[in-house]
Structures are given as structure tokens and as C-alpha cells.
Design an enzyme around this catalytic site. Sequence first.
Site, PDB file in Angstrom:
ATOM      1  N   TYR A 156       7.320  -3.641  17.537  1.00  0.00           N
ATOM      2  CA  TYR A 156       6.162  -3.072  16.819  1.00  0.00           C
ATOM      3  C   TYR A 156       6.555  -2.717  15.382  1.00  0.00           C
ATOM      4  O   TYR A 156       5.839  -3.043  14.425  1.00  0.00           O
ATOM      5  CB  TYR A 156       5.707  -1.848  17.600  1.00  0.00           C
ATOM      6  CG  TYR A 156       4.474  -1.152  17.090  1.00  0.00           C
ATOM      7  CD1 TYR A 156       3.203  -1.575  17.466  1.00  0.00           C
ATOM      8  CD2 TYR A 156       4.570  -0.029  16.265  1.00  0.00           C
ATOM      9  CE1 TYR A 156       2.064  -0.904  17.016  1.00  0.00           C
ATOM     10  CE2 TYR A 156       3.442   0.643  15.820  1.00  0.00           C
ATOM     11  CZ  TYR A 156       2.188   0.202  16.196  1.00  0.00           C
ATOM     12  OH  TYR A 156       1.071   0.868  15.753  1.00  0.00           O
ATOM     13  N   LYS A 160       5.081  -4.230  11.926  1.00  0.00           N
ATOM     14  CA  LYS A 160       4.405  -3.346  10.977  1.00  0.00           C
ATOM     15  C   LYS A 160       5.115  -3.333   9.623  1.00  0.00           C
ATOM     16  O   LYS A 160       4.477  -3.166   8.576  1.00  0.00           O
ATOM     17  CB  LYS A 160       4.293  -1.934  11.557  1.00  0.00           C
ATOM     18  CG  LYS A 160       3.392  -1.848  12.796  1.00  0.00           C
ATOM     19  CD  LYS A 160       1.966  -2.237  12.486  1.00  0.00           C
ATOM     20  CE  LYS A 160       1.005  -1.995  13.639  1.00  0.00           C
ATOM     21  NZ  LYS A 160      -0.371  -2.432  13.327  1.00  0.00           N
TER      22      LYS A 160
HETATM   23  P1  NAP Z   1      -6.483   0.649  20.405  1.00  0.00           P
HETATM   24  O1  NAP Z   1      -7.297   1.871  20.666  1.00  0.00           O
HETATM   25  O2  NAP Z   1      -5.540   0.171  21.453  1.00  0.00           O
HETATM   26  O3  NAP Z   1      -7.492  -0.532  20.005  1.00  0.00           O
HETATM   27  C1  NAP Z   1      -6.968  -1.800  19.709  1.00  0.00           C
HETATM   28  C2  NAP Z   1      -8.069  -2.707  19.184  1.00  0.00           C
HETATM   29  O4  NAP Z   1      -7.509  -3.980  18.863  1.00  0.00           O
HETATM   30  C3  NAP Z   1      -9.165  -2.962  20.196  1.00  0.00           C
HETATM   31  O5  NAP Z   1     -10.386  -3.085  19.488  1.00  0.00           O
HETATM   32  C4  NAP Z   1      -8.777  -4.319  20.799  1.00  0.00           C
HETATM   33  O6  NAP Z   1      -9.885  -5.063  21.303  1.00  0.00           O
HETATM   34  C5  NAP Z   1      -8.197  -4.999  19.581  1.00  0.00           C
HETATM   35  N1  NAP Z   1      -7.239  -6.054  19.902  1.00  0.00           N
HETATM   36  C6  NAP Z   1      -6.033  -5.930  20.513  1.00  0.00           C
HETATM   37  N2  NAP Z   1      -5.425  -7.117  20.616  1.00  0.00           N
HETATM   38  C7  NAP Z   1      -6.265  -8.024  20.059  1.00  0.00           C
HETATM   39  C8  NAP Z   1      -6.207  -9.424  19.847  1.00  0.00           C
HETATM   40  N3  NAP Z   1      -5.152 -10.162  20.239  1.00  0.00           N
HETATM   41  N4  NAP Z   1      -7.241 -10.038  19.238  1.00  0.00           N
HETATM   42  C9  NAP Z   1      -8.310  -9.317  18.857  1.00  0.00           C
HETATM   43  N5  NAP Z   1      -8.427  -7.989  19.005  1.00  0.00           N
HETATM   44  C10 NAP Z   1      -7.416  -7.352  19.608  1.00  0.00           C
HETATM   45  O7  NAP Z   1      -5.598   0.813  19.090  1.00  0.00           O
HETATM   46  P2  NAP Z   1      -5.676   1.897  17.913  1.00  0.00           P
HETATM   47  O8  NAP Z   1      -4.842   3.036  18.270  1.00  0.00           O
HETATM   48  O9  NAP Z   1      -7.073   2.084  17.474  1.00  0.00           O
HETATM   49  O10 NAP Z   1      -4.864   1.102  16.782  1.00  0.00           O
HETATM   50  C11 NAP Z   1      -5.495   0.292  15.809  1.00  0.00           C
HETATM   51  C12 NAP Z   1      -4.446  -0.188  14.817  1.00  0.00           C
HETATM   52  O11 NAP Z   1      -3.804   0.939  14.224  1.00  0.00           O
HETATM   53  C13 NAP Z   1      -3.335  -1.017  15.449  1.00  0.00           C
HETATM   54  O12 NAP Z   1      -2.941  -2.038  14.562  1.00  0.00           O
HETATM   55  C14 NAP Z   1      -2.212  -0.011  15.626  1.00  0.00           C
HETATM   56  O13 NAP Z   1      -0.955  -0.626  15.651  1.00  0.00           O
HETATM   57  C15 NAP Z   1      -2.399   0.842  14.395  1.00  0.00           C
HETATM   58  N6  NAP Z   1      -1.823   2.177  14.514  1.00  0.00           N
HETATM   59  C16 NAP Z   1      -2.255   3.032  15.477  1.00  0.00           C
HETATM   60  C17 NAP Z   1      -1.674   4.294  15.556  1.00  0.00           C
HETATM   61  C18 NAP Z   1      -2.102   5.321  16.584  1.00  0.00           C
HETATM   62  O14 NAP Z   1      -1.442   6.367  16.672  1.00  0.00           O
HETATM   63  N7  NAP Z   1      -3.149   5.102  17.352  1.00  0.00           N
HETATM   64  C19 NAP Z   1      -0.664   4.650  14.665  1.00  0.00           C
HETATM   65  C20 NAP Z   1      -0.256   3.748  13.706  1.00  0.00           C
HETATM   66  C21 NAP Z   1      -0.846   2.518  13.639  1.00  0.00           C
HETATM   67  P3  NAP Z   1     -10.443  -4.789  22.817  1.00  0.00           P
HETATM   68  O15 NAP Z   1     -11.128  -3.443  22.759  1.00  0.00           O
HETATM   69  O16 NAP Z   1     -11.415  -5.880  23.082  1.00  0.00           O
HETATM   70  O17 NAP Z   1      -9.267  -4.801  23.719  1.00  0.00           O
END
Ligand code: NAP
Length: 251
Positions: A156, A160
Site C-alpha cells: 500500500y 501511495k
Molecule cells: P473504502 O471505504 O474501502 O471505499 C473504497 C472505494 O473504492 C469504494 O467506492 C470501492 O467501490 C472503490 N474501489 C475499490 N477497488 C476498486 C476497483 N478496483 N475499481 C473501482 N473501484 C474500486 O475506502 P476509503 O477509506 O474511502 O478510501 C478511499 C481512498 O482513500 C483510497 O484510495 C484509500 O487508500 C485512501 N485513504 C484512505 C484512508 C482512510 O483512513 N480511510 C487513509 C488514507 C488514504 P465498491 O463500493 O463498489 O466496492
Amino acid sequence: MKELTDQVAVVTGGSRGLGRAMALRLSAGGAKVAITYRDREEEARKVQEEIEGQGGQALLLQGDVANDDTARRWAEEVVEAFGRLDIWVNNAGIRRDQLLLRMKREDWEEVLRINLTGVFLGCQAALRPMIRQRSGRIINISSVAGLVGNEGQGNYSAAKAGIVGLTRSLAKEVASRGVTANVVAPGFIETDMTATLPLAVREAGEKAIPLGRFGKPEEVAEAVAFLASPLAAYITGHILVVDGGLSAASF
Ligand code: NAP
């Protein structure tokens, strides 16, 4: 007038978590928004209904960000539906955590495929209409893990960190065409992705964050909305960290 009136935005992974909050925020700013999802159609539809309920317009797009033609098809559908494309947020992402010594090659490759190749393909797809328009905003969602590393997240963190290099190179390539490219790097944010963290990791995380808590998706969405807005016209190749001070505390 709202700051994003007449703008058209795409948010990948807009069905849940950060992407959902970004889609709602960009819509509240006046943009028409296309939300992409992979599996959870019902959740994506709810976001569409929320946007329409607040008087906005939303389009749903399905597919895997890392498949060859998906992002290009999305861009074409958006231009057909809304006539232009101004903002593209590469937000979709996954995690498959494991210590490096035990990490399976398939978990390494799947995270790189979705979190880095998916962003590369999204940028390419967004650039075609943006360069034609001579304007556009690309916002790529990285993570503090990509800046300072994280135990159990070698795949990851590599993806990133790759987003940072990709975005800064892109910013230099397309500045003369009126397109900016920036990174938002969140810390720990309350979403499905962090809901499954072991309690010990969660508690250690909270302790390490100077502001003493996980962030809310809406707090990341504000950073995205800022970078998409006219206020950020002179900002490109930048990393905007939204982490309650977590990465500052690491140095
Ligand atoms: P999440 O709740 O797990 O949601 C992930 C989203 O990505 C969902 O809409 C999912 O679609 C979609 N997705 C996953 N794999 C995909 C693929 N192969 N093709 C198309 N869509 C895909 O994640 P989140 O926490 O909101 O994170 C969003 C972004 O922020 C990510 O890039 C993550 O790495 C980054 N981030 C998150 C955090 C945190 O603490 N949450 C921190 C730093 C960075 P479905 O709903 O259809 O599955």
C-alpha cells in the site's frame, strides 16, 4: 454563485467512504458529479439519490479502475452526458495488509494494480478531454503511509508513494495545457477501510495523532474541494496532507 458551478467532476470509488463525501461536497459546490464504483451498486445509487436530493446531478459508472479501457469509457460517458470534464479525483483504492516477509506476491500485485495502475489509467483518461478544453484539475488520493511508510503496508505504501511521483511528473507535463495535478494524503479517516483495523492498531493510531482522533471523510472532502476550486488555480504538484498532524509527529 457556488465555486464549482458549471463544472463536471468524476470521483472514482464514490460509492462509500471518502469518495462518497467528496462526491457530495463537489456537488454542494455546484458541480455535476459522476460516481464510479466496482461492486456496491446499491450504495452508489444511494449517493446518487443524496446528490439529487440536494438538487444536484449525478451519473453512475461501474467498472474496475485498473482494467484497460474502463477509465477511458467513463470519461467518454461523462463528456457525452454533461458536455465537458473539469475535475477527476482518483480515489478508488484497496488495502491488503501483511508484513513484507509474509506478503504474497498476489497481494503485492493487486494493491499496485488498483492503487497505482488504476490512478495512471484514470489520469490518462481525464487528460484527453482536459487538454482539449485547455483546463482541468486532477486530484490523486495518496496516504500518509506513502510519505512515511507503515508496518504491514509495504504494498500500500509503495503504491501511495508511487502516486506522489506520478502526480508531480504529470503536473510538470501538463501545466502548459492549463491542467493542474495534486495529491491529497489523508491519515487515519473513519471509513470501511479503517473499520476493520485491529483494536490495538486503532488505539496506537489515535495516540500518535496530535489532534487525538481519526478524521472524518468530510474533512478530506474539503481539501479536495479546495484543490478543485478557483482558489487553487496556482497550486500544482502539491501534496496536501490531511492527517491531524500524524506525519508531522513522525519526523
Ligand atoms: P473504502 O471505504 O474501502 O471505499 C473504497 C472505494 O473504492 C469504494 O467506492 C470501492 O467501490 C472503490 N474501489 C475499490 N477497488 C476498486 C476497483 N478496483 N475499481 C473501482 N473501484 C474500486 O475506502 P476509503 O477509506 O474511502 O478510501 C478511499 C481512498 O482513500 C483510497 O484510495 C484509500 O487508500 C485512501 N485513504 C484512505 C484512508 C482512510 O483512513 N480511510 C487513509 C488514507 C488514504 P465498491 O463500493 O463498489 O466496492
